[in-house]
Design a protein around this motif. Structure first.
Motif: not given
Length: 291
Positions: A32-39, A41-45, A249-256
């Protein structure tokens, strides 16, 4: 000291299993920590395990802290935790003191009735009717007063108070001390590890509580932090945070944002726990049930 091969193999096996359990326990939090600081686009892929942030990015935290609901949730949760834990410890200590005295009339009967509530209760609907009947609905007190005492914690604290030598109480009475002086100047100072553990139990329960708040509270301005977190994680409601972004952008940033909100909601308890952990083992052992 020289050890045999069998002992070395046993130690290696024990430490290996403990390290494996530590990794299994710690990795979800690190993920969770790593994903919260990730880009985003990259975390979704990304697929599979995550061992480091994928492109360091703080945009999710900026959006989370720019949302007023976070501060409202923190304010309400801090009120519930501070006031609730104070009331919990006070009432639990008073009840445990009375139940731990040997000369209290019908002590065993009271203890049996209190223990009975651990196994049988009226259920959710009667509880809601009681809370509504006394006018606590849509107030923060609805998450505090109905849960002022935990029977399990009361039994542990009672057992701890019973372990205090009777000679201390008798000496205090000879010097003219009443029950409040005995409790707050003798019993409680000698039981601080147990009180610290009980405080941790109550605080974690209050901090993580969302179910009863979702039932008793309808006003969004009174929602605790965990209700806000639930809306983001389960209902995927991040529109109020990403309202200024485009649809993609809402969909992408929503994941992080989901991961960042988990960290923001969990960090205070993680910071408090190390200061109380040294009391944990001692407090549980002192307050343990004895045959």
């Amino acid at each position: 000291m020289r050890t045999s091969i069998t002992e070395r193999i046993s130690l290696f096996t024990i430490y290996s299993v403990l390290c494996l359990l530590m990794i299994i326990t710690l990795y979800p939090l690190l993920h969770v920590v790593f994903a919260s600081f990730s880009n985003p686009n990259e975390i979704i892929a990304h697929r599979g395990l995550l061992w480091r942030p994928l492109g360091f990015n703080l945009e999710a935290y900026k959006l989370v802290f720019s949302n007023a609901s976070i501060y409202t949730g923190y304010r309400n949760t801090l009120f519930i935790v501070v006031v609730g834990v104070t009331l919990n410890l006070l009432i639990t200590a008073l009840g445990a003191y009375v139940l731990s005295r040997k000369n209290v009339m019908w002590n065993n009967l009271f203890m049996m009735l209190i223990t009975f509530t651990m196994f049988f209760s009226g259920g959710l609907i009667p509880l809601y009717l009681v809370v509504k009947g006394i006018g606590l609905t849509d107030t923060l007190w609805s998450t505090i007063l109905p849960f002022a005492v935990s029977t399990f914690n009361l039994i542990i604290m009672r057992t701890s108070f019973k372990a205090v030598p009777d000679s201390l109480e008798e000496s205090a009475k000879i010097d003219g001390a009443n029950h409040f002086i005995i409790l707050f100047r003798i019993i409680i100072p000698l039981s601080l590890p147990v009180l610290a553990v009980m405080g941790l139990y109550y605080a974690v329960e209050k901090w993580n509580g969302w179910f009863y708040a979702s039932i008793f509270i309808q006003n969004h301005d009174l929602y605790p932090l965990q209700i806000f977190l639930r809306e983001i994680l389960i209902l995927s409601s991040t529109d109020n945070i990403t309202s200024g972004s485009a649809v993609g952008e809402q969909f992408q940033i929503g994941a992080t944002i989901k991961y960042a909100t988990i960290i923001v909601a969990t960090l205070p308890i993680l910071c408090v726990y190390p200061f109380i952990q040294r009391f944990f083992v001692k407090g549980v052992m002192i307050g343990a049930l004895k045959g």
